[in-house]
Write a protein that holds these residues in place. Structure first.
Motif, PDB file in Angstrom:
ATOM      1  N   ASN A  65       0.852  -1.181   0.000  1.00  0.00           N
ATOM      2  CA  ASN A  65       0.000   0.000   0.000  1.00  0.00           C
ATOM      3  C   ASN A  65       0.889   1.232   0.000  1.00  0.00           C
ATOM      4  OD1 ASN A  65      -1.802   2.042   0.403  1.00  0.00           O
ATOM      5  ND2 ASN A  65      -2.811   1.106   2.174  1.00  0.00           N
ATOM      6  N   LEU A  66       0.950   1.906  -1.137  1.00  0.00           N
ATOM      7  CA  LEU A  66       1.818   3.071  -1.252  1.00  0.00           C
ATOM      8  C   LEU A  66       1.299   4.275  -0.481  1.00  0.00           C
ATOM      9  CD1 LEU A  66       2.873   2.864  -4.992  1.00  0.00           C
ATOM     10  CD2 LEU A  66       4.110   2.108  -2.970  1.00  0.00           C
ATOM     11  N   ASN A  67       0.067   4.218  -0.029  1.00  0.00           N
ATOM     12  CA  ASN A  67      -0.466   5.323   0.762  1.00  0.00           C
ATOM     13  C   ASN A  67       0.107   5.331   2.167  1.00  0.00           C
ATOM     14  OD1 ASN A  67      -2.089   6.313  -1.312  1.00  0.00           O
ATOM     15  ND2 ASN A  67      -3.710   4.858  -0.834  1.00  0.00           N
ATOM     16  N   LYS A  68       0.725   4.258   2.532  1.00  0.00           N
ATOM     17  CA  LYS A  68       1.313   4.176   3.867  1.00  0.00           C
ATOM     18  C   LYS A  68       2.819   4.007   3.705  1.00  0.00           C
ATOM     19  CE  LYS A  68      -2.866   2.355   5.905  1.00  0.00           C
ATOM     20  NZ  LYS A  68      -3.464   1.321   6.728  1.00  0.00           N
ATOM     21  N   ALA A  69       3.494   5.113   3.507  1.00  0.00           N
ATOM     22  CA  ALA A  69       4.920   5.102   3.188  1.00  0.00           C
ATOM     23  C   ALA A  69       5.759   4.483   4.301  1.00  0.00           C
ATOM     24  CB  ALA A  69       5.406   6.514   2.889  1.00  0.00           C
ATOM     25  N   LEU A  70       5.403   4.737   5.546  1.00  0.00           N
ATOM     26  CA  LEU A  70       6.181   4.176   6.647  1.00  0.00           C
ATOM     27  C   LEU A  70       6.069   2.652   6.690  1.00  0.00           C
ATOM     28  CD1 LEU A  70       5.546   6.775   9.487  1.00  0.00           C
ATOM     29  CD2 LEU A  70       7.584   6.493   8.088  1.00  0.00           C
ATOM     30  N   ASP A  71       4.876   2.140   6.399  1.00  0.00           N
ATOM     31  CA  ASP A  71       4.713   0.685   6.347  1.00  0.00           C
ATOM     32  C   ASP A  71       5.577   0.092   5.241  1.00  0.00           C
ATOM     33  OD1 ASP A  71       2.910   0.800   8.417  1.00  0.00           O
ATOM     34  OD2 ASP A  71       1.132   0.670   7.139  1.00  0.00           O
ATOM     35  N   LEU A  72       5.608   0.750   4.111  1.00  0.00           N
ATOM     36  CA  LEU A  72       6.430   0.279   2.999  1.00  0.00           C
ATOM     37  C   LEU A  72       7.911   0.333   3.365  1.00  0.00           C
ATOM     38  CD1 LEU A  72       6.748  -0.654   0.079  1.00  0.00           C
ATOM     39  CD2 LEU A  72       6.679   1.760  -0.611  1.00  0.00           C
ATOM     40  N   ALA A  73       8.336   1.417   4.017  1.00  0.00           N
ATOM     41  CA  ALA A  73       9.737   1.529   4.425  1.00  0.00           C
ATOM     42  C   ALA A  73      10.094   0.422   5.406  1.00  0.00           C
ATOM     43  CB  ALA A  73       9.997   2.899   5.050  1.00  0.00           C
ATOM     44  N   ASP A  74       9.194   0.138   6.361  1.00  0.00           N
ATOM     45  CA  ASP A  74       9.433  -0.956   7.307  1.00  0.00           C
ATOM     46  C   ASP A  74       9.543  -2.290   6.590  1.00  0.00           C
ATOM     47  OD1 ASP A  74       9.466   0.696   9.506  1.00  0.00           O
ATOM     48  OD2 ASP A  74       7.340   0.359  10.022  1.00  0.00           O
ATOM     49  N   LEU A  75       8.652  -2.517   5.652  1.00  0.00           N
ATOM     50  CA  LEU A  75       8.667  -3.770   4.903  1.00  0.00           C
ATOM     51  C   LEU A  75       9.982  -3.940   4.148  1.00  0.00           C
ATOM     52  CD1 LEU A  75       7.161  -6.273   3.731  1.00  0.00           C
ATOM     53  CD2 LEU A  75       6.384  -4.775   1.896  1.00  0.00           C
ATOM     54  N   LEU A  76      10.414  -2.887   3.462  1.00  0.00           N
ATOM     55  CA  LEU A  76      11.662  -2.965   2.701  1.00  0.00           C
ATOM     56  C   LEU A  76      12.866  -3.142   3.616  1.00  0.00           C
ATOM     57  CD1 LEU A  76      10.967  -0.208   0.030  1.00  0.00           C
ATOM     58  CD2 LEU A  76      10.910  -2.692  -0.287  1.00  0.00           C
ATOM     59  N   GLU A  77      12.852  -2.469   4.753  1.00  0.00           N
ATOM     60  CA  GLU A  77      13.947  -2.609   5.708  1.00  0.00           C
ATOM     61  C   GLU A  77      14.003  -4.026   6.263  1.00  0.00           C
ATOM     62  OE1 GLU A  77      15.785  -0.295   9.577  1.00  0.00           O
ATOM     63  OE2 GLU A  77      13.639  -0.099   9.154  1.00  0.00           O
ATOM     64  N   ASN A  78      12.844  -4.586   6.591  1.00  0.00           N
ATOM     65  CA  ASN A  78      12.797  -5.959   7.102  1.00  0.00           C
ATOM     66  C   ASN A  78      13.297  -6.949   6.054  1.00  0.00           C
ATOM     67  OD1 ASN A  78      11.792  -5.067   9.531  1.00  0.00           O
ATOM     68  ND2 ASN A  78       9.644  -5.521   9.034  1.00  0.00           N
ATOM     69  N   GLU A  79      12.908  -6.735   4.796  1.00  0.00           N
ATOM     70  CA  GLU A  79      13.368  -7.618   3.721  1.00  0.00           C
ATOM     71  C   GLU A  79      14.886  -7.538   3.573  1.00  0.00           C
ATOM     72  OE1 GLU A  79      11.202  -6.602   0.191  1.00  0.00           O
ATOM     73  OE2 GLU A  79       9.329  -7.465   0.939  1.00  0.00           O
ATOM     74  N   ALA A  80      15.454  -6.341   3.706  1.00  0.00           N
ATOM     75  CA  ALA A  80      16.900  -6.182   3.593  1.00  0.00           C
ATOM     76  C   ALA A  80      17.611  -6.874   4.746  1.00  0.00           C
ATOM     77  CB  ALA A  80      17.268  -4.702   3.559  1.00  0.00           C
ATOM     78  N   ILE A  81      17.068  -6.778   5.953  1.00  0.00           N
ATOM     79  CA  ILE A  81      17.668  -7.443   7.109  1.00  0.00           C
ATOM     80  C   ILE A  81      17.617  -8.950   6.932  1.00  0.00           C
ATOM     81  CG2 ILE A  81      17.358  -7.896   9.588  1.00  0.00           C
ATOM     82  CD1 ILE A  81      16.407  -4.955   9.834  1.00  0.00           C
ATOM     83  N   VAL A  82      16.499  -9.465   6.482  1.00  0.00           N
ATOM     84  CA  VAL A  82      16.366 -10.910   6.257  1.00  0.00           C
ATOM     85  C   VAL A  82      17.362 -11.373   5.198  1.00  0.00           C
ATOM     86  CG1 VAL A  82      14.818 -12.706   5.365  1.00  0.00           C
ATOM     87  CG2 VAL A  82      13.974 -11.047   7.038  1.00  0.00           C
ATOM     88  N   ALA A  83      17.511 -10.593   4.138  1.00  0.00           N
ATOM     89  CA  ALA A  83      18.443 -10.971   3.069  1.00  0.00           C
ATOM     90  C   ALA A  83      19.890 -11.006   3.607  1.00  0.00           C
ATOM     91  CB  ALA A  83      18.345  -9.990   1.916  1.00  0.00           C
ATOM     92  N   LYS A  84      20.268 -10.069   4.472  1.00  0.00           N
ATOM     93  CA  LYS A  84      21.623 -10.073   5.054  1.00  0.00           C
ATOM     94  C   LYS A  84      21.822 -11.282   5.967  1.00  0.00           C
ATOM     95  CE  LYS A  84      22.611  -5.124   4.979  1.00  0.00           C
ATOM     96  NZ  LYS A  84      22.866  -3.931   5.780  1.00  0.00           N
ATOM     97  N   LEU A  85      20.797 -11.594   6.735  1.00  0.00           N
ATOM     98  CA  LEU A  85      20.889 -12.755   7.636  1.00  0.00           C
ATOM     99  C   LEU A  85      20.993 -14.051   6.837  1.00  0.00           C
ATOM    100  CD1 LEU A  85      18.336 -11.741  10.426  1.00  0.00           C
ATOM    101  CD2 LEU A  85      20.840 -11.779  10.585  1.00  0.00           C
ATOM    102  N   GLU A  86      20.270 -14.105   5.737  1.00  0.00           N
ATOM    103  CA  GLU A  86      20.323 -15.309   4.884  1.00  0.00           C
ATOM    104  C   GLU A  86      21.712 -15.489   4.290  1.00  0.00           C
ATOM    105  OE1 GLU A  86      18.042 -17.702   4.135  1.00  0.00           O
ATOM    106  OE2 GLU A  86      16.712 -16.832   5.646  1.00  0.00           O
ATOM    107  N   MET A  87      22.388 -14.396   3.991  1.00  0.00           N
ATOM    108  CA  MET A  87      23.721 -14.480   3.393  1.00  0.00           C
ATOM    109  C   MET A  87      24.755 -14.975   4.408  1.00  0.00           C
ATOM    110  SD  MET A  87      23.765 -11.019   1.082  1.00  0.00           S
ATOM    111  CE  MET A  87      25.422 -11.283   0.494  1.00  0.00           C
ATOM    112  N   ARG A  88      24.505 -14.823   5.700  1.00  0.00           N
ATOM    113  CA  ARG A  88      25.433 -15.266   6.737  1.00  0.00           C
ATOM    114  C   ARG A  88      25.398 -16.770   6.961  1.00  0.00           C
ATOM    115  NH1 ARG A  88      24.688 -10.847  11.598  1.00  0.00           N
ATOM    116  NH2 ARG A  88      25.343  -9.035  10.398  1.00  0.00           N
ATOM    117  N   LYS A  89      24.329 -17.410   6.557  1.00  0.00           N
ATOM    118  CA  LYS A  89      24.196 -18.860   6.801  1.00  0.00           C
ATOM    119  C   LYS A  89      25.167 -19.664   5.990  1.00  0.00           C
ATOM    120  CE  LYS A  89      19.383 -18.828   8.171  1.00  0.00           C
ATOM    121  NZ  LYS A  89      18.058 -19.310   7.891  1.00  0.00           N
TER     122      LYS A  89
END
Length: 89
Positions: A65-89
């Motif tokens: 939902n692009l009307n909720k920019a903070l939610d989108l930013a949180d989602l993208l940040e969480n995806e980036a954190i998950v991707a970094k954690l996945e690379m450490r395995k």
């Protein structure tokens, strides 16, 4: 009015050439150049209009939902954190 001017060498050559081409005295060429220059200096400089060139920010992902920019930013940040954690395995 009589005065003494110190001109840059190239400017003096350009004025002499202008005077010669237009069959003017050096004095008249200098007066014309100064008169024209003053008229230009008195006009306010108009800045170029601001133009913004749009560019693509990528394809819209469904479910976001692009009307909720903070939610989108949180989602993208969480995806980036998950991707970094996945690379450490």
């Amino acid at each position: 009015m009589r005065t003494t001017l110190t001109l840059d060498e190239q400017l003096a050559k350009d004025l002499q050439e202008y005077a010669h081409q237009n069959r003017l005295s050096f004095k008249d060429a200098v007066n014309q150049a100064l008169s024209l220059g003053l008229k230009v200096m008195e006009q306010p400089v108009q800045p170029a209009p601001y133009k913004l060139k749009p560019s693509s920010m990528g394809r819209l992902h469904s479910g976001n939902n692009l009307n909720k920019a903070l939610d989108l930013a949180d989602l993208l940040e969480n995806e980036a954190i998950v991707a970094k954690l996945e690379m450490r395995k």
